[in-house]
Design an enzyme around this catalytic site. Structure first.
Site, mmCIF file in Angstrom:
data_model
loop_
_atom_site.group_PDB
_atom_site.id
_atom_site.type_symbol
_atom_site.label_atom_id
_atom_site.label_comp_id
_atom_site.label_asym_id
_atom_site.label_seq_id
_atom_site.Cartn_x
_atom_site.Cartn_y
_atom_site.Cartn_z
ATOM 1 N N THR A 1 -3.957 7.847 6.617
ATOM 2 C CA THR A 1 -5.028 7.690 7.256
ATOM 3 C C THR A 1 -4.627 7.689 8.984
ATOM 4 O O THR A 1 -5.494 8.329 9.547
ATOM 5 C CB THR A 1 -5.671 6.349 6.887
ATOM 6 O OG1 THR A 1 -5.891 6.220 5.674
ATOM 7 C CG2 THR A 1 -6.826 6.011 7.706
ATOM 8 N N GLY B 1 0.935 -1.282 0.027
ATOM 9 C CA GLY B 1 0.152 -0.192 0.072
ATOM 10 C C GLY B 1 0.918 1.280 -0.012
ATOM 11 O O GLY B 1 2.103 1.166 -0.055
ATOM 12 N N ASP B 2 0.315 2.432 -0.344
ATOM 13 C CA ASP B 2 0.786 3.872 0.036
ATOM 14 C C ASP B 2 1.931 3.869 -1.308
ATOM 15 O O ASP B 2 2.944 4.563 -1.344
ATOM 16 C CB ASP B 2 1.712 3.788 1.156
ATOM 17 C CG ASP B 2 0.786 3.519 2.617
ATOM 18 O OD1 ASP B 2 -0.330 4.365 2.361
ATOM 19 O OD2 ASP B 2 1.093 2.973 3.458
ATOM 20 N N GLU B 3 1.662 3.215 -2.345
ATOM 21 C CA GLU B 3 2.620 3.083 -3.548
ATOM 22 C C GLU B 3 2.526 4.429 -4.383
ATOM 23 O O GLU B 3 3.278 4.950 -5.156
ATOM 24 C CB GLU B 3 2.416 2.097 -4.540
ATOM 25 C CG GLU B 3 2.718 0.716 -3.729
ATOM 26 C CD GLU B 3 1.337 0.241 -3.249
ATOM 27 O OE1 GLU B 3 0.319 0.767 -3.171
ATOM 28 O OE2 GLU B 3 1.414 -1.169 -2.985
ATOM 29 N N LYS C 1 7.844 8.228 -6.721
ATOM 30 C CA LYS C 1 8.873 9.021 -5.754
ATOM 31 C C LYS C 1 10.222 8.746 -6.058
ATOM 32 O O LYS C 1 10.905 8.461 -5.235
ATOM 33 C CB LYS C 1 8.343 8.321 -4.589
ATOM 34 C CG LYS C 1 7.188 8.783 -3.985
ATOM 35 C CD LYS C 1 6.625 8.549 -2.568
ATOM 36 C CE LYS C 1 6.507 9.718 -1.703
ATOM 37 N NZ LYS C 1 6.048 9.361 -0.268
ATOM 38 N N GLN D 1 -4.786 -0.196 -0.757
ATOM 39 C CA GLN D 1 -3.953 -0.953 -0.283
ATOM 40 C C GLN D 1 -2.939 -1.674 -1.484
ATOM 41 O O GLN D 1 -2.959 -1.059 -2.533
ATOM 42 C CB GLN D 1 -4.366 -2.051 0.655
ATOM 43 C CG GLN D 1 -5.062 -1.604 1.847
ATOM 44 C CD GLN D 1 -6.593 -1.193 1.644
ATOM 45 O OE1 GLN D 1 -7.332 -1.924 1.165
ATOM 46 N NE2 GLN D 1 -6.995 -0.094 2.123
ATOM 47 N N GLY E 1 -5.794 5.855 2.115
ATOM 48 C CA GLY E 1 -5.733 7.277 2.336
ATOM 49 C C GLY E 1 -5.077 7.668 1.023
ATOM 50 O O GLY E 1 -3.795 7.590 0.795
ATOM 51 N N HIS E 2 -5.780 7.985 -0.066
ATOM 52 C CA HIS E 2 -5.255 8.642 -1.356
ATOM 53 C C HIS E 2 -4.942 9.758 -1.333
ATOM 54 O O HIS E 2 -5.878 10.994 -1.196
ATOM 55 C CB HIS E 2 -5.985 8.173 -2.528
ATOM 56 C CG HIS E 2 -6.079 6.806 -2.652
ATOM 57 N ND1 HIS E 2 -6.713 6.231 -3.832
ATOM 58 C CD2 HIS E 2 -5.399 5.611 -2.088
ATOM 59 C CE1 HIS E 2 -6.650 4.901 -3.750
ATOM 60 N NE2 HIS E 2 -5.886 4.512 -3.038
ATOM 61 N N LYS F 1 -0.915 5.372 -5.650
ATOM 62 C CA LYS F 1 -1.799 5.116 -6.697
ATOM 63 C C LYS F 1 -2.703 6.129 -7.008
ATOM 64 O O LYS F 1 -3.062 6.212 -8.266
ATOM 65 C CB LYS F 1 -2.706 3.864 -6.060
ATOM 66 C CG LYS F 1 -1.908 2.499 -5.993
ATOM 67 C CD LYS F 1 -2.847 1.328 -5.376
ATOM 68 C CE LYS F 1 -3.528 1.684 -4.022
ATOM 69 N NZ LYS F 1 -2.196 1.617 -2.871
ATOM 70 N N ARG G 1 6.013 5.081 8.447
ATOM 71 C CA ARG G 1 6.011 3.865 7.639
ATOM 72 C C ARG G 1 7.658 3.464 7.765
ATOM 73 O O ARG G 1 8.341 4.152 7.637
ATOM 74 C CB ARG G 1 5.581 4.213 6.320
ATOM 75 C CG ARG G 1 4.288 4.638 6.071
ATOM 76 C CD ARG G 1 4.000 5.115 4.791
ATOM 77 N NE ARG G 1 2.617 5.716 4.423
ATOM 78 C CZ ARG G 1 2.418 6.523 3.518
ATOM 79 N NH1 ARG G 1 3.380 7.247 2.767
ATOM 80 N NH2 ARG G 1 1.355 6.953 3.360
HETATM 81 P P1 IMP Z 1 -6.847 -2.744 8.057
HETATM 82 O O1 IMP Z 1 -7.120 -2.776 6.755
HETATM 83 O O2 IMP Z 1 -7.260 -1.434 8.809
HETATM 84 O O3 IMP Z 1 -7.584 -3.881 8.623
HETATM 85 O O4 IMP Z 1 -5.429 -3.000 8.391
HETATM 86 C C1 IMP Z 1 -4.504 -4.277 8.152
HETATM 87 C C2 IMP Z 1 -3.311 -3.904 7.612
HETATM 88 O O5 IMP Z 1 -3.172 -3.212 6.430
HETATM 89 C C3 IMP Z 1 -2.368 -2.962 8.653
HETATM 90 O O6 IMP Z 1 -1.073 -3.455 8.591
HETATM 91 C C4 IMP Z 1 -2.578 -1.797 7.994
HETATM 92 O O7 IMP Z 1 -1.506 -0.973 8.224
HETATM 93 C C5 IMP Z 1 -2.548 -2.043 6.480
HETATM 94 N N1 IMP Z 1 -3.273 -1.000 5.759
HETATM 95 C C6 IMP Z 1 -4.630 -0.836 5.635
HETATM 96 N N2 IMP Z 1 -4.834 0.204 4.705
HETATM 97 C C7 IMP Z 1 -3.775 0.468 4.293
HETATM 98 C C8 IMP Z 1 -3.205 1.395 3.437
HETATM 99 O O8 IMP Z 1 -4.135 2.400 2.702
HETATM 100 N N3 IMP Z 1 -2.144 1.880 3.013
HETATM 101 C C9 IMP Z 1 -1.143 1.116 3.802
HETATM 102 N N4 IMP Z 1 -1.340 0.225 4.667
HETATM 103 C C10 IMP Z 1 -2.724 -0.202 4.868
#
Ligand code: IMP
Length: 429
Positions: free
Chosen positions: A303, A16-18, A334, A227, A44-45, A20, A308
């Site tokens: 979010t 995630g957080d690439e 990046k 994600q 969180g985009h 997108k 990170r």
């Molecule tokens: P959940 O989706 O809130 O249940 O979190 C599960 C895992 O996914 C955790 O390690 C979060 O930090 C990670 N995660 C969920 N959404 C994001 C995102 O948008 N970016 C990065 N990591 C995420």
């Protein structure tokens, strides 16, 4: 810019957080519909337009382009309160949303008890996942357990009342057993959310038929994942994953179209790697470099604000992501964050506990946790890339780095981002 198909998926290929949102924001210009297919307000985009920064949690980032229709598919878990907060904030910023936002009639509702349970369960868990606390796991648990409440249920207040009461009572019992605070005010919060029922129903649509009809009519569609591949419920670093399928195939089930409707899959990777939450990060940098890159890249969750963890580019993971997602191209984001580093490492394999080296991404989290990356060193370019607007403008060493990523991933690089502005996303080819 290379020609994209009529229906393109944009998917994260790391944790995630690439970036997108940025890529979707640029690609959205050439399409008519942008649809989210999974996840909820855990995403969180961050997108920037001019001097303005927006963090979008549920509404696709295509919303910033006038006239584009933005959909939330059936694979999404919809937090109604958060959704309308975002909707109203966009309206306040002068963005006309009239007729532009649609929510799948089949989408699951994420209700206040899901959030509460997520936080309490995580607090009590022996093995923490490090969730975002947005209620994602419990909402998908209810979906799979067939206890969920869907947008369609809002049409029938009687049925809605029975389903919510049943699901809420069950969760309340779990919450009470876990000694949670906040159980007393749940009914009030649920009433507040469900009071937005009519407002939400006015946006309801069946995304599968809507997207299919648009494609038949020659329109172009972008399906936006949240994600990343390594957080996919089946293909990620289980159990340190999110509770949905984040990978490209889920774009079909999560919106209601057939897989053959998808023409292209663009994978988004950072020029390095980051991870937020618990779970292994095999190519983690040493403490000093980790802190340095975190500051350079502003690597804090959009979010939750959590720092990170930073790692080197991991081609074992991205090659795996290319296979799982059937990538047709990648976007490297990046790149500019690496501008000042004298030397870069790229993980090309993992040395496992038994001494063997693998180029495959291990399925079990134990092997992944103890894997030692095999690195290839590359020289840094030590020069600014943020003014580059064509691939030829990049320093030769930066281009070699991208060539190596392309080679190791087996997928053509189609875009490179060197900053947060739209004009800093360079098309390749
Ligand atoms: P959940 O989706 O809130 O249940 O979190 C599960 C895992 O996914 C955790 O390690 C979060 O930090 C990670 N995660 C969920 N959404 C994001 C995102 O948008 N970016 C990065 N990591 C995420």
């Amino acid at each position: 810019m290379r020609e994209q198909g009529a229906c393109t998926v944009v998917v994260g290929c790391q944790w995630g957080d690439e970036g997108k949102g940025k890529i979707v924001d640029v690609l959205a210009e050439g399409v008519d519909i942008v649809a989210r297919y999974q996840g909820g307000a855990n995403a969180g985009h961050t997108v920037e337009v001019g001097e303005d920064g927006f963090v979008l949690h549920q509404i696709p980032s295509g919303i910033l382009h006038r006239g584009k229709r933005c959909l939330l598919g059936n694979g999404v878990v919809l937090d109604i309160g958060q959704f309308f907060e975002e909707y109203d904030a966009l309206t306040e910023r002068g963005i006309d949303l009239e007729g532009r936002v649609g929510v799948s009639i089949r989408a699951q509702l994420l209700l206040p008890y899901h959030r509460l349970l997520d936080r309490v369960a995580e607090d009590c868990a022996a093995e923490k996942i490090g969730t975002t606390g947005r209620g994602i796991g419990p909402a998908y648990e209810d979906k799979a357990g067939r206890r969920g409440v869907r947008v369609a249920d809002l049409n029938d207040p009687e049925r809605l009342g029975v389903r919510v009461a049943e699901a809420c009572d069950r969760t309340r019992r779990r919450l009470t057993a876990l000694g949670a605070d906040g159980v007393d005010t749940l009914d009030e919060e649920i009433d507040r959310v469900l009071a937005m029922r009519e407002r939400l129903l006015a946006l309801a649509t069946d995304t599968g038929p809507e997207i299919s009809a648009a494609l038949r009519a020659g329109r172009r569609v972008l399906l936006e994942g949240a994600q990343g591949t390594a957080l996919d419920l089946d293909h990620g670093t289980y159990p340190f994953v999110t509770s949905s399928n984040t990978t490209a195939a889920a774009a079909a089930t999560g919106t209601g179209i057939g897989p053959t409707a998808i023409d292209a899959v663009v994978g988004v990777v950072k020029a390095y790697t980051t991870r937020v939450g618990e779970g292994p990060l095999p190519s983690a940098m040493d403490a000093e470099m980790d802190e340095h890159v975190r500051q350079l890249g502003g690597e804090f969750g959009a979010t939750t604000g959590r720092p990170r963890r930073c790692g080197w580019f991991d081609s074992v993971l991205t090659r795996y992501a290319a296979q799982v997602n059937g990538l047709t191209g990648i976007a490297v984001t990046k790149l500019d964050v690496l501008d000042t580093l004298p030397e870069l490492q790229v993980a090309t394999g993992y040395r496992l506990a038994d001494g063997s080296v693998t180029e495959s991404f291990p399925a079990d989290v134990g092997s992944l946790g103890s894997a030692q990356p095999v690195y290839e060193s590359m020289p840094g370019w030590k020069g600014s890339t943020c003014h580059a607007r064509r691939i030829q403008d990049l320093p030769t060493k930066a281009r070699s780095y991208l060539d190596r990523i392309e080679e190791l991933t087996g997928t053509p690089v189609q875009w490179v981002s060197v900053g947060t502005r739209r004009d800093q996303i360079i098309p390749v080819g």
